[in-house]
Design a protein around this motif. Structure first.
Motif, mmCIF file in Angstrom:
data_model
loop_
_atom_site.group_PDB
_atom_site.id
_atom_site.type_symbol
_atom_site.label_atom_id
_atom_site.label_comp_id
_atom_site.label_asym_id
_atom_site.label_seq_id
_atom_site.Cartn_x
_atom_site.Cartn_y
_atom_site.Cartn_z
ATOM 1 N N ARG A 74 0.847 -1.189 0.000
ATOM 2 C CA ARG A 74 0.000 0.000 0.000
ATOM 3 C C ARG A 74 0.882 1.239 0.000
ATOM 4 O O ARG A 74 1.724 1.419 0.897
ATOM 5 C CB ARG A 74 -0.924 0.041 1.216
ATOM 6 C CG ARG A 74 -1.933 1.207 1.144
ATOM 7 C CD ARG A 74 -2.865 1.233 2.334
ATOM 8 N NE ARG A 74 -2.180 1.682 3.548
ATOM 9 C CZ ARG A 74 -2.772 1.834 4.730
ATOM 10 N NH1 ARG A 74 -4.057 1.531 4.855
ATOM 11 N NH2 ARG A 74 -2.088 2.244 5.770
ATOM 12 N N LEU A 98 -10.396 -2.886 -6.162
ATOM 13 C CA LEU A 98 -10.800 -2.575 -4.789
ATOM 14 C C LEU A 98 -12.264 -2.186 -4.776
ATOM 15 O O LEU A 98 -12.705 -1.344 -5.566
ATOM 16 C CB LEU A 98 -9.946 -1.424 -4.255
ATOM 17 C CG LEU A 98 -10.217 -0.941 -2.831
ATOM 18 C CD1 LEU A 98 -9.821 -1.989 -1.817
ATOM 19 C CD2 LEU A 98 -9.467 0.365 -2.579
ATOM 20 N N GLY A 102 -13.657 -2.188 1.133
ATOM 21 C CA GLY A 102 -12.267 -2.374 1.516
ATOM 22 C C GLY A 102 -11.732 -3.755 1.215
ATOM 23 O O GLY A 102 -10.840 -4.240 1.921
ATOM 24 N N ARG A 103 -12.256 -4.385 0.155
ATOM 25 C CA ARG A 103 -11.788 -5.719 -0.220
ATOM 26 C C ARG A 103 -11.064 -5.648 -1.555
ATOM 27 O O ARG A 103 -11.542 -5.041 -2.521
ATOM 28 C CB ARG A 103 -12.956 -6.697 -0.326
ATOM 29 C CG ARG A 103 -13.764 -6.820 0.963
ATOM 30 C CD ARG A 103 -14.921 -7.794 0.812
ATOM 31 N NE ARG A 103 -15.864 -7.377 -0.232
ATOM 32 C CZ ARG A 103 -17.038 -7.974 -0.454
ATOM 33 N NH1 ARG A 103 -17.401 -9.013 0.303
ATOM 34 N NH2 ARG A 103 -17.849 -7.558 -1.397
ATOM 35 N N ASP A 117 -8.580 -8.467 2.638
ATOM 36 C CA ASP A 117 -9.015 -7.282 3.363
ATOM 37 C C ASP A 117 -7.919 -6.230 3.258
ATOM 38 O O ASP A 117 -6.788 -6.453 3.717
ATOM 39 C CB ASP A 117 -9.275 -7.637 4.831
ATOM 40 C CG ASP A 117 -9.917 -6.501 5.611
ATOM 41 O OD1 ASP A 117 -9.387 -5.374 5.556
ATOM 42 O OD2 ASP A 117 -10.929 -6.735 6.286
ATOM 43 N N ARG A 119 -7.525 -3.539 4.779
ATOM 44 C CA ARG A 119 -7.146 -2.920 6.049
ATOM 45 C C ARG A 119 -6.231 -3.836 6.855
ATOM 46 O O ARG A 119 -5.172 -3.415 7.325
ATOM 47 C CB ARG A 119 -8.392 -2.582 6.869
ATOM 48 C CG ARG A 119 -9.338 -1.606 6.159
ATOM 49 C CD ARG A 119 -10.593 -1.380 6.969
ATOM 50 N NE ARG A 119 -11.565 -0.525 6.277
ATOM 51 C CZ ARG A 119 -12.471 -0.966 5.422
ATOM 52 N NH1 ARG A 119 -12.563 -2.268 5.156
ATOM 53 N NH2 ARG A 119 -13.299 -0.128 4.822
#
Length: 319
Positions: A74, A98, A102-103, A117, A119
């Motif tokens: 990221r 995406l 948030g997947r 995920d 996050r």
């Protein structure tokens, strides 16, 4: 394919609303930055990363998969810094998409697909896409009803149908849609279906067939394809990642180190060449994502032998 047709059909009013929402999201992605602070135009990636796919959501973060081991990085678009958020399974991560939950949906080449995920980095689901070999799950696009994947070695699209509130299907829920109509598969390991996107009106999918340089419009209810009329434009023989924002289509021409830009008809059946974007920083870019008036492209550097100390980066250009 009756069950597939019923699964992805939608009420006309709802479809119009979704199309408006998609157009609004695209306009937001390409809106010019409001602040004066310059964001970097080159974002470094870890040495040896071997990027291919890129995904950007509403926030100022880009997600990039690694062909080396499938890890996900990221990057902060504001600063150029970043970190690995998910350690890969040891198989490639190719195209990424995406969603609003948030997947990350990741095409995994011969390993199929997985959902991560964004996050926590946790793997939420894994899928075997192909029913035959060889297989090369290359790219992915999301609609309201499914995640659609291309296969560069087989004349078929794969769908992961999404349930209420975006629920993921079970391991056996993969739908395989054979391609028909104008599609002619090139044998012998050639790269066929590659980048994938939605038509401007959301009525069908667009897929670039790299080896022969054609852009196809695909009916997701039947698998029937029609060659998109791009006028006198040169063949898209290096066509890779696709991005549609409004009626503008961006086609990454990887080994040409360029992006070709087209104006599409709303239904995607035809288009006209508008311009070509190049940049000194391009080194075999593969895919493209947009954020705040810029296009971001990972440099796969396919002409450079990969090694643990090979440098990689993302290049940003004005849309």
């Amino acid at each position: 394919m009756p069950p597939l047709h019923r699964s992805f059909a939608s009420h006309p009013t709802r479809r119009r609303l979704l199309t408006v929402a998609a157009a609004t999201a695209a306009a937001t992605a390409l809106a010019a930055p409001a602040d004066a602070a310059p964001w970097p135009t080159t974002i470094p990636l870890p040495n040896g990363w071997q990027p291919e796919g890129i995904a950007i959501g509403a926030g100022p973060y880009a997600y990039l998969g690694s062909l080396a081991d499938g890890s996900v990085y990221r990057a902060d678009l504001r600063t150029g810094t970043g970190r690995i958020i998910a350690t890969g399974p040891g198989t490639p991560a190719v195209g990424l998409e995406l969603d609003g939950r948030g997947r990350l949906f990741i095409a995994g080449r011969q390993s199929g697909a997985r959902v991560v995920d964004a996050r926590s980095g946790a793997t939420l689901a894994s899928y075997t896409l192909a029913a035959t070999t060889p297989s090369f799950a290359n790219d992915v696009v999301l609609t309201e009803r499914a995640a659609w994947f291309t296969d560069s070695y087989q004349p078929v699209l794969y769908a992961l149908p999404l349930g209420p509130n975006g629920a993921l299907p079970g391991p056996d829920g993969v739908v395989r849609l054979p391609l028909a109509g104008d599609w002619v598969q090139t044998p012998g390991g050639a790269v066929n279906a590659n980048g994938i996107a939605r038509t401007p009106d959301g009525s069908a999918l667009l897929v670039v067939q790299s080896g022969v340089g054609l852009l196809h419009r695909i009916d997701t209810a039947t698998g029937r394809t029609g060659t998109v009329d791009l006028g006198d434009a040169a063949p898209l023989t290096n066509g890779d990642g696709l991005l549609v924002t409004g009626r503008t289509l961006y086609v990454v021409q990887n080994r040409q180190n360029a992006i070709d830009v087209f104006r599409l008809a709303p239904d995607g059946r035809s288009g006209a060449f508008r311009r070509r974007i190049t940049a000194p920083g391009f080194d075999v870019p593969t895919t493209v994502a947009a954020h705040r008036g810029r296009l971001y492209l990972p440099n796969a550097r396919f002409t450079t032998p990969p090694a643990p100390d090979t440098t990689y980066s993302v290049t940003a250009v004005d849309a």
